[in-house]
Scaffold this active site. Structure first.
Site, PDB file in Angstrom:
ATOM      1  N   CYS A  94       0.816  -1.220   0.000  1.00 55.71           N
ATOM      2  CA  CYS A  94       0.000   0.000   0.000  1.00 55.71           C
ATOM      3  C   CYS A  94       0.847   1.267   0.000  1.00 55.71           C
ATOM      4  O   CYS A  94       0.329   2.368  -0.214  1.00 55.71           O
ATOM      5  CB  CYS A  94      -0.935   0.000   1.201  1.00 55.71           C
ATOM      6  SG  CYS A  94      -1.970  -1.475   1.284  1.00 55.71           S
ATOM      7  N   HIS A 383      -9.892   2.048  -1.461  1.00 50.94           N
ATOM      8  CA  HIS A 383      -8.440   1.835  -1.347  1.00 50.94           C
ATOM      9  C   HIS A 383      -7.942   0.864  -2.408  1.00 50.94           C
ATOM     10  O   HIS A 383      -7.747  -0.312  -2.149  1.00 50.94           O
ATOM     11  CB  HIS A 383      -8.126   1.315   0.062  1.00 50.94           C
ATOM     12  CG  HIS A 383      -6.701   0.948   0.283  1.00 50.94           C
ATOM     13  ND1 HIS A 383      -5.641   1.657  -0.248  1.00 50.94           N
ATOM     14  CD2 HIS A 383      -6.145  -0.086   0.991  1.00 50.94           C
ATOM     15  CE1 HIS A 383      -4.509   1.098   0.125  1.00 50.94           C
ATOM     16  NE2 HIS A 383      -4.788   0.034   0.875  1.00 50.94           N
ATOM     17  N   CYS A 413       0.082   3.214   5.916  1.00 51.88           N
ATOM     18  CA  CYS A 413       0.504   1.897   6.401  1.00 51.88           C
ATOM     19  C   CYS A 413       0.411   0.901   5.261  1.00 51.88           C
ATOM     20  O   CYS A 413      -0.275   1.137   4.270  1.00 51.88           O
ATOM     21  CB  CYS A 413      -0.372   1.456   7.563  1.00 51.88           C
ATOM     22  SG  CYS A 413      -2.124   1.311   7.142  1.00 51.88           S
TER      23      CYS A 413
END
Length: 426
Positions: A94, A383, A413
């Site tokens: 990510c 996301h 994160c």
């Protein structure tokens, strides 16, 4: 020699993304290349870059097909940039969008290039299906066979169960737990209540709905495949509706639900980075500067509750380098993988006892929550793993530009116990 080069300031001068879409909806038949190319062309059109030779384009995807080994280069070739523009793929779960931005930023700072594009893309719909290990081994044996008998023997080892395809799993290979599974442990360990998670998620949706209504996103998105805004956003959600949702990961005693966790998402985003001289020559305003950054990792095998909390380490390291405190910021953009993960990070920063568990003698302190994710974040936008970094950097750049001055902290994160933070200034 790199040592002979003087560092230059790196400016964010542009941004673009396509709307983010919930898995298996508007982009179900669109892959990484189509989405990333659309985001790139939208950026090119907005800033009049057609036919231009840039220093480099960097980005990547977390979920890739084997044919996508040169994804970003193919996207450049599908764009209206000068096709002599170099490109490379970067992947850090990510963190990918931020890692790509720092890669381009470092080259600009060192004077190796004047301008470049960084971004990321991911499709949770167009996932690669791979053969089972039994079928793969047998087919490779067929390929190696020298005689008809050897081929028949290799084929004979295939069983019906081997024909079932294997989809990629959203889990940590060393623990067998998904990010949601780990974050359930996080919520329990740090005592993050279901009510606080739902309240935080509701606020994210409300903030993003208000941002759309105010026109904040009008110059940030390019419509794609019939979608002109993020379709994950829920204007009609409420605490009552969120409270009715069942736990998604720990079915018996869990507090994470589909409502307070970011959903599987398709999308792409990118930002335009440049030296001050290049921006001036192109007549583009400096939206913000990227000034400091730090990447960190954490041993989540020993502490499974800390999988998504490496930004604790990254933030401490970065603030020490910058000579700043956690309170020295006008805005905070913290990626919302889960409401519990954001709330746990804030709680750890605030409490000396929790910071001591991470090896630090003092707490960083609390932040003004009115400055946090002021236009919503991943819980409302979605996301698409590699695309989130450029989205949050773009949001921070626009916030600082509209304010006319100030400083912002970005935190993302990532899977594998990793995290990245950066400072942006105007």
């Amino acid at each position: 020699m790199l040592s002979d080069l003087k560092s230059r300031r790196v400016a964010v001068v542009g941004y673009n993304r396509i709307p983010f879409a919930r898995q298996n909806t508007f982009y179900a038949d669109k892959g990484n290349q189509a989405m990333m190319t659309a985001a790139l062309n939208g950026l090119i059109d907005r800033y009049h870059l057609s036919g231009m030779l840039l220093g480099e384009v960097a980005g990547g995807a977390v979920i890739k097909h084997s044919r996508e080994i040169n994804l970003m280069r193919e996207c450049v070739l599908g764009s209206s940039l000068d096709h002599a523009t170099a490109a490379c793929d970067i992947q850090q779960a990510c963190n990918t969008g931020v890692a790509a931005s720092l890669y381009i930023a470092h080259k600009i700072a060192l004077g190796q290039i004047e301008a470049g594009i960084a971004g990321g893309v991911d499709s949770a719909s167009d996932v690669p299906l791979v053969f089972s290990e039994g079928l793969r081994s047998s087919l490779l044996a067929v390929r190696r066979a020298q005689t008809l008998g050897q081929r028949i023997q290799a084929f004979s080892r295939i069983r019906w169960k081997d024909l079932k395809p294997v989809a990629p799993m959203n889990m940590e290979p060393r623990t067998g737990l998904s990010m949601g599974g780990h974050t359930e442990i996080t919520a329990k360990y740090y005592q993050i209540s279901r009510e606080d998670q739902d309240r935080y998620s509701l606020e994210s949706h409300q903030k993003m709905a208000a941002a759309y209504d105010s026109g904040f996103f009008n110059d940030m998105l390019t419509p794609f495949a019939g979608l002109d805004r993020d379709n994950i956003l829920r204007r009609d959600t409420s605490l009552e509706k969120l409270a009715r949702l069942k736990p998604a990961f720990d079915k018996t005693s869990g507090s994470l639900t589909a409502g307070n966790s970011s959903p599987l998402t398709d999308g792409a985003s990118c930002i335009l980075l440049a030296s001050e001289d290049w921006a001036r020559q192109q007549g583009l305003p400096v939206l913000a500067y990227i000034t400091f950054a730090a990447t960190a990792a954490i041993d989540y095998l020993q502490s499974p509750h800390n999988l998504l909390l490496a930004p604790v380490h990254a933030s401490v390291k970065m603030l020490e380098q910058a000579g700043l405190t956690l309170q020295d910021f006008d805005y905070y953009e913290i990626h919302e993988a889960f409401a519990a993960q954001v709330l746990a990070l804030l709680k750890i920063w605030e409490q000396p006892g929790l910071m001591k568990q991470f090896g630090y003698d003092k707490a960083l302190g609390s932040i003004d929550h009115s400055k946090l994710n002021v236009h919503g974040s991943s819980l409302a936008a979605g996301h698409p793993f590699a695309a989130t970094g450029a989205r949050v950097i773009a949001t921070m750049a626009k916030l600082l530009h509209e304010k006319g001055s100030g400083r912002g902290l970005v935190s993302v994160c990532a899977a594998g116990g990793q995290g990245v933070t950066l400072i942006m200034e105007k």
